[in-house]
Design a protein around this motif. Sequence first.
Motif, PDB file in Angstrom:
ATOM      1  N   SER A 198       6.090 107.534 -11.880  1.00  0.00           N
ATOM      2  CA  SER A 198       7.002 106.834 -12.810  1.00  0.00           C
ATOM      3  C   SER A 198       8.488 107.213 -13.278  1.00  0.00           C
ATOM      4  O   SER A 198       9.492 106.659 -13.182  1.00  0.00           O
ATOM      5  N   VAL A 199       8.284 108.482 -13.042  1.00  0.00           N
ATOM      6  CA  VAL A 199       9.675 109.402 -13.376  1.00  0.00           C
ATOM      7  C   VAL A 199      10.715 108.998 -12.234  1.00  0.00           C
ATOM      8  O   VAL A 199      11.939 108.884 -12.062  1.00  0.00           O
ATOM      9  N   VAL A 200      10.033 109.153 -11.031  1.00  0.00           N
ATOM     10  CA  VAL A 200      10.576 108.781  -9.783  1.00  0.00           C
ATOM     11  C   VAL A 200      11.199 107.665  -9.554  1.00  0.00           C
ATOM     12  O   VAL A 200      12.199 107.310  -9.180  1.00  0.00           O
ATOM     13  N   TYR A 201      10.168 106.648  -9.767  1.00  0.00           N
ATOM     14  CA  TYR A 201      10.703 105.097  -9.496  1.00  0.00           C
ATOM     15  C   TYR A 201      11.944 104.666 -10.369  1.00  0.00           C
ATOM     16  O   TYR A 201      12.550 103.871 -10.040  1.00  0.00           O
ATOM     17  N   GLN A 202      12.110 105.417 -11.509  1.00  0.00           N
ATOM     18  CA  GLN A 202      13.174 104.972 -12.617  1.00  0.00           C
ATOM     19  C   GLN A 202      14.455 105.033 -11.582  1.00  0.00           C
ATOM     20  O   GLN A 202      15.676 104.744 -12.434  1.00  0.00           O
ATOM     21  N   HIS A 203      14.619 105.919 -10.919  1.00  0.00           N
ATOM     22  CA  HIS A 203      15.919 106.265 -10.360  1.00  0.00           C
ATOM     23  C   HIS A 203      16.185 105.394  -9.143  1.00  0.00           C
ATOM     24  O   HIS A 203      17.278 105.433  -8.544  1.00  0.00           O
ATOM     25  N   GLU A 249      12.171  96.988  -6.226  1.00  0.00           N
ATOM     26  CA  GLU A 249      11.690  96.544  -4.814  1.00  0.00           C
ATOM     27  C   GLU A 249      11.824  97.526  -3.882  1.00  0.00           C
ATOM     28  O   GLU A 249      11.234  97.363  -2.825  1.00  0.00           O
ATOM     29  N   GLU A 250      12.254  98.820  -4.260  1.00  0.00           N
ATOM     30  CA  GLU A 250      11.949  99.732  -3.248  1.00  0.00           C
ATOM     31  C   GLU A 250      10.828 100.808  -3.574  1.00  0.00           C
ATOM     32  O   GLU A 250      10.817 101.689  -2.847  1.00  0.00           O
ATOM     33  N   LYS A 251      10.097 100.481  -4.449  1.00  0.00           N
ATOM     34  CA  LYS A 251       8.671 101.136  -4.995  1.00  0.00           C
ATOM     35  C   LYS A 251       7.869 101.310  -3.767  1.00  0.00           C
ATOM     36  O   LYS A 251       7.502 102.293  -3.411  1.00  0.00           O
ATOM     37  N   GLU A 252       7.601 100.124  -2.880  1.00  0.00           N
ATOM     38  CA  GLU A 252       6.850 100.209  -1.816  1.00  0.00           C
ATOM     39  C   GLU A 252       7.170 101.274  -0.687  1.00  0.00           C
ATOM     40  O   GLU A 252       6.700 102.003  -0.096  1.00  0.00           O
TER      41      GLU A 252
END
Length: 257
Positions: free
Chosen positions: A2-7, A11-14
């Motif tokens: 989740s820390v990575v995703y916030q940067h 829509e880039e999560k996948e």
Amino acid sequence: MSVVYQHFRPEEKEFIDQVVEWREYVDRTYAAKLTDFLDPRQQFILSALLGENNEVCYQFFGGAENSERKRAYIYPGYFELKDEDFQIGLYEVDYPRKFIQLDHRMVLGSIMSLGLKRDKFGDIRKSGDRIQFFMAEEVESYIFLELNQIGKAKVTIQKQADDPISSDEQWRESEKTVSSLRLDVILAAAYNISRQKSQNLIQQGLIKVNWEKVEQTAFECMASDVLSVRGMGRCKIIEIQGKTKKDRWRIKVGLLK
């Protein structure tokens, strides 16, 4: 994670998950992983996630030194990498040049109409009446068989040993200072148009960010984004350099001539 995703964008999560999976695969199996062609934003994300790691390394290559779309090769640190490992072929379109004019858009549309995904081929280059494109070699036989017409022109595809043409496209770089990273603000600065006009273009559905249509004027741009404006060409955010003392953003952009 989740820390990575916030940067990054939601829509880039996948794609982020996919990069993490590739890294873990190479780390676990000591085997290399070759990706499909990645756009500049995807290359930026992969670089940010893999970083400088002596155990799991990566390199990009798109068929030529200045390619925009590139394949990534993720590999164990002991591996010795060669250009051939990227499995990229260079192909030239042979067509009746005296009677027909072809352009980048027509070639792209014809390849896509065959059912191939965009990530299976790289840059399309045009110089004078010559047109070439880079492609993943694993779909080579399909292209030879199926790509026999572009527009109204009958064509044949010839594989080139190693002679990429220099594209007519040229990027003009400049530095801008903007009040925010909103899409309408970036467009206005990059294309030297009013903010009202940039908002109208967005609301009319004429803008793509990383090849996806965006209709939100407040959409926040990020480093390595490629912006396309129908009828006005492309620009890319080369670098976000930080803020000025007056709390404005300094950015470097490239505008396709």
